[in-house]
Scaffold this motif. Structure first.
Motif, short mmCIF file in Angstrom:
data_model
loop_
_atom_site.label_atom_id
_atom_site.label_comp_id
_atom_site.label_asym_id
_atom_site.label_seq_id
_atom_site.Cartn_x
_atom_site.Cartn_y
_atom_site.Cartn_z
N SER B 121 0.83 -1.21 0.00
CA SER B 121 0.00 0.00 0.00
C SER B 121 0.86 1.26 0.00
CB SER B 121 -0.98 -0.01 1.18
OG SER B 121 -0.27 -0.12 2.37
N ASN B 122 2.14 1.12 0.34
CA ASN B 122 3.06 2.25 0.24
C ASN B 122 3.85 2.26 -1.07
OD1 ASN B 122 3.14 4.02 2.75
ND2 ASN B 122 3.12 1.97 3.66
N GLY B 123 3.47 1.40 -2.00
CA GLY B 123 4.15 1.40 -3.29
C GLY B 123 5.52 0.76 -3.25
N ILE B 124 5.78 -0.02 -2.19
CA ILE B 124 7.07 -0.70 -2.08
C ILE B 124 6.91 -2.13 -2.60
CG2 ILE B 124 8.78 -1.56 -0.41
CD1 ILE B 124 7.94 0.88 1.36
N HIS B 125 7.80 -2.53 -3.49
CA HIS B 125 7.73 -3.87 -4.06
C HIS B 125 7.90 -4.92 -2.96
CE1 HIS B 125 8.00 -1.81 -7.83
NE2 HIS B 125 9.23 -1.39 -7.60
N ALA B 126 7.25 -6.07 -3.15
CA ALA B 126 7.33 -7.13 -2.14
C ALA B 126 7.63 -8.47 -2.79
CB ALA B 126 6.02 -7.21 -1.36
N VAL B 127 8.62 -9.16 -2.23
CA VAL B 127 8.91 -10.54 -2.62
C VAL B 127 8.63 -11.41 -1.41
CG1 VAL B 127 10.70 -12.18 -3.29
CG2 VAL B 127 10.65 -9.90 -4.34
N LEU B 128 7.75 -12.37 -1.57
CA LEU B 128 7.36 -13.22 -0.46
C LEU B 128 7.90 -14.64 -0.64
CD1 LEU B 128 5.43 -10.81 -0.12
CD2 LEU B 128 3.62 -12.42 0.50
N ALA B 129 8.53 -15.16 0.42
CA ALA B 129 8.87 -16.57 0.43
C ALA B 129 7.89 -17.29 1.34
CB ALA B 129 10.29 -16.77 0.94
N ASP B 130 7.01 -16.53 1.97
CA ASP B 130 6.09 -17.00 3.00
C ASP B 130 4.70 -17.15 2.38
OD1 ASP B 130 4.44 -17.24 5.23
OD2 ASP B 130 4.73 -15.17 5.88
N LYS B 131 4.15 -18.36 2.48
CA LYS B 131 2.85 -18.62 1.86
C LYS B 131 1.69 -17.97 2.59
CE LYS B 131 3.72 -23.11 2.28
NZ LYS B 131 5.17 -23.20 2.49
N GLY B 132 1.83 -17.79 3.90
CA GLY B 132 0.72 -17.36 4.73
C GLY B 132 -0.07 -16.18 4.19
N PRO B 133 0.57 -15.05 3.95
CA PRO B 133 -0.18 -13.87 3.48
C PRO B 133 -0.92 -14.13 2.17
CG PRO B 133 2.04 -13.24 4.17
CD PRO B 133 1.99 -14.74 4.19
N LEU B 134 -0.33 -14.89 1.29
CA LEU B 134 -0.94 -15.16 -0.02
C LEU B 134 -2.15 -16.06 0.12
CD1 LEU B 134 2.45 -15.81 -1.82
CD2 LEU B 134 0.96 -13.82 -2.21
N VAL B 135 -2.05 -17.04 1.00
CA VAL B 135 -3.15 -17.98 1.18
C VAL B 135 -4.34 -17.29 1.82
CG1 VAL B 135 -3.85 -20.08 2.39
CG2 VAL B 135 -1.61 -19.95 1.30
N LEU B 136 -4.04 -16.40 2.77
CA LEU B 136 -5.14 -15.77 3.52
C LEU B 136 -5.70 -14.54 2.82
CD1 LEU B 136 -3.61 -16.12 7.08
CD2 LEU B 136 -5.54 -17.41 6.12
N ALA B 137 -4.90 -13.86 2.00
CA ALA B 137 -5.35 -12.56 1.50
C ALA B 137 -4.82 -12.25 0.11
CB ALA B 137 -4.90 -11.47 2.49
N TYR B 138 -4.83 -13.24 -0.75
CA TYR B 138 -4.27 -13.01 -2.09
C TYR B 138 -4.92 -11.82 -2.79
CZ TYR B 138 -2.21 -13.62 -6.63
OH TYR B 138 -1.51 -13.39 -7.78
N ALA B 139 -6.25 -11.85 -2.83
CA ALA B 139 -6.97 -10.82 -3.60
C ALA B 139 -6.65 -9.42 -3.07
CB ALA B 139 -8.47 -11.09 -3.54
N GLN B 140 -6.61 -9.32 -1.76
CA GLN B 140 -6.35 -8.03 -1.12
C GLN B 140 -4.93 -7.53 -1.44
OE1 GLN B 140 -6.86 -8.46 3.08
NE2 GLN B 140 -6.66 -6.25 3.50
N LEU B 141 -3.96 -8.43 -1.38
CA LEU B 141 -2.58 -8.04 -1.69
C LEU B 141 -2.43 -7.67 -3.16
CD1 LEU B 141 -0.66 -10.75 0.39
CD2 LEU B 141 -1.00 -8.34 0.98
N ALA B 142 -3.04 -8.47 -4.02
CA ALA B 142 -2.93 -8.17 -5.46
C ALA B 142 -3.57 -6.83 -5.77
CB ALA B 142 -3.58 -9.29 -6.27
N ALA B 143 -4.69 -6.53 -5.12
CA ALA B 143 -5.37 -5.25 -5.35
C ALA B 143 -4.51 -4.09 -4.85
CB ALA B 143 -6.74 -5.25 -4.67
N ALA B 144 -3.89 -4.27 -3.69
CA ALA B 144 -3.02 -3.21 -3.16
C ALA B 144 -1.85 -2.96 -4.11
CB ALA B 144 -2.51 -3.60 -1.77
N ALA B 145 -1.30 -4.03 -4.66
CA ALA B 145 -0.19 -3.89 -5.60
C ALA B 145 -0.65 -3.15 -6.86
CB ALA B 145 0.38 -5.26 -5.96
N ARG B 146 -1.80 -3.52 -7.36
CA ARG B 146 -2.33 -2.86 -8.57
C ARG B 146 -2.52 -1.37 -8.32
NH1 ARG B 146 -5.48 -7.17 -9.54
NH2 ARG B 146 -7.15 -6.30 -8.25
N ARG B 147 -3.12 -1.04 -7.18
CA ARG B 147 -3.39 0.37 -6.88
C ARG B 147 -2.11 1.19 -6.79
NH1 ARG B 147 -7.54 -1.51 -3.44
NH2 ARG B 147 -6.03 -1.59 -1.75
#
Lengths: 346, 346
Positions: B121-147
């Motif tokens: 949400s701050n426009g900082i790129h993110a590389v995740l090795a951790d599945k947790g955030p993606l499994v629980l909130a993929y749509a939300q993270l992808a939307a934040a990245a798009r915005r």
């Protein structure tokens, strides 16, 4: 999402099985291409062995496919330009992208080589399904692309749909690839399997031809040059090693005798025509030769219409990829993949 | 080529085996990263379970590795910021990229989820090795990245170095993937192989733990949740299907009995814990369950430390990928791959 798709004007050179396969997919996936990638491809020029047709309003993919199915050439179209050659027109034709799927010519690389050079030096992106220009002039084409800012893509040239080139270039970041191996040619797969069943070389070759695996002139396949050409492309693009066919030690399968095969069979080994690039002190050692692989080698199980590769590297651990392809549809899809990946909205 | 490399300021969250592996590779490949990609990574912040250290001039990768090898935390560093949390500082910290390699938490996704959200949400790129955030909130993270226009990459989360996510997203252009299958978890590979040898479940589990394949608490593995988590990531990112764990029918291997195994062995079949996504009328049907595979199934031969996947699609023909990974080095390399691919000069 109803935004108007970006129009990409395409000169298609080569209307054989891959070229017409590309047109079929364009037709079938038009909606998908617009919805998912925001792209609309328009064929503004098409060339076959009879010449070149140009129409800024677009040639209908379906009409071009029908033309070839009827055994006719672009010289029968209203848009035919007598005497015009694709390469000469690239500076002026209405064209953002050249798709070059002309027949593979390992001596001159033509007509593809001239087309690829003309496109890239004019800043026009090029997608090649044809190995010839890459094998003969990779460094020159890559330099032209760098200078003009045009993209040069060719993921269809090695194992068709299997993303050998794409993975090799994008997914081994910062690594040293210590070894690349590949079973890259179906014809030799068929012939070797038949020889192992005790058939004569002549009979094996006839059967491969009957199965549609071998060309009428199978020398490119059985003498190892098709495999070597693919290895040269991998060396240049993935291994960052300038190489031509002269840098590859090539031995085909034509001189194998029954004794060789019998010996391997007794050891439960499988013969494959193997392409290998191995890291040495100074660059890579490149070779194509028949190899007797133990049954548990990944590539021993690349049979018939399958093609496969392995990568070893200092960072990523061993990787194994394979695919199966009988008709050229998947290779034509790989051409579309390259085209879309050049223009897609990231 | 002596151009100064572009500096990328990294906040590294998680200093376990993948996080420290990433630091080791940064150190070892510094020259390579500069020469080949024009990039220089500087660790300006590092977080572990003890807290966060920030130093705009850069924390030394070697010093951070030594710290963890000595069993200490970032709270012993001069740069330690008592009471600070990575997620809270992301708006102000000197940071172009967050690498999130915190422990996998399938309940809350924390601490990774807050970090990923704050970064994107701050426009900082993110590389995740951790599945947790993606499994629980993929749509939300992808939307934040798009915005915000930030990149979100996570190729290390499914089969580590194997470019399952990358190929799935880039190399099946315009295709409909009709079926995806995967053997995505080594622990269950080990246990099933032992069970097939007639060992008890308890003995099999102990041996897997001794081999280093199973966590001290192996329930995520044997109950199928680790595999299901990976399938959810594939569904969202590759298959374009919004999904969470609730959309996956999950059956692990803990309830298999000797009778099942005996029956399969007699049919020369191999048991694998299989993840499957199958195209249905309305999206994909997702399931994780033990499956008895015939010996010639590509995934039947994914043994021990191997992980593999297959893709079927309407355009590209069947594709098969596998890799072998025992130590987390290749997964750490996949994190670097994602980071470089975000910033590299194309």
């Amino acid at each position: 999402m109803a935004k108007k798709p970006r129009m990409v004007r395409v000169m298609l050179v080569g209307l054989g099985s891959v070229g017409t396969g590309f047109l079929r997919i364009l037709q079938r996936k038009q909606q998908e291409l617009s919805d998912r990638y925001g792209l609309a491809f328009r064929i503004t020029a098409a060339a076959d062995s009879r010449g070149l047709a140009v129409d800024a309003d677009g040639l209908e993919p379906a009409a071009l496919v029908a033309l070839k199915e009827a055994g006719r050439g672009v010289d029968t179209l209203d848009a035919f330009l007598p005497g015009a050659a694709a390469a000469d027109l690239l500076g002026q034709a209405p064209c953002d992208l050249v798709v070059e799927a002309a027949p593979f010519n390992l001596q001159s690389g033509e007509p593809g080589l001239s087309v690829a050079k003309a496109a890239l030096s004019n800043g026009i992106h090029a997608v090649l399904a044809d190995k010839g220009p890459l094998v003969l002039a990779y460094a020159q084409l890559a330099a032209a692309a760098r200078r003009s800012g045009a993209a040069l893509a060719f993921s269809a040239t090695v194992c068709g749909p299997l993303p050998v080139i794409n993975c090799g270039r994008r997914d081994f970041v910062a690594a040293e690839i210590t070894r690349f191996r590949g079973v890259l040619n179906a014809t030799t797969n068929f012939i070797l399997a038949s020889l192992e069943q005790g058939k004569s070389y002549r009979q094996a070759l006839q059967e491969a031809q009957a199965a549609g695996a071998a060309e009428a002139d199978p020398r490119l396949d059985v003498e190892g040059w098709d495999t070597a050409a693919k290895l040269v492309i991998v060396a240049n693009s993935v291994l960052q090693t300038p190489a031509t066919l002269e840098d590859v030690a090539v031995r085909g399968i034509a001189d194998l005798d029954a004794g060789d095969l019998e010996a391997h069979r007794k050891q439960a080994k499988t013969l494959k025509l193997l392409a290998v690039a191995e890291k040495a002190a100074n660059g890579y050692r490149l070779r194509v030769a028949p190899a007797a692989l133990p049954a548990d080698d990944f590539l021993a199980a690349c049979n018939g219409w399958e093609m496969g590769v392995t990568f070893d590297s200092d960072l990523y651990g061993p990787m194994y990829f394979k695919t199966w392809e009988r008709e050229p549809g998947p290779t034509a899809a790989a051409v579309l993949r390259d085209a879309v990946n050049i223009f897609r909205r990231v």
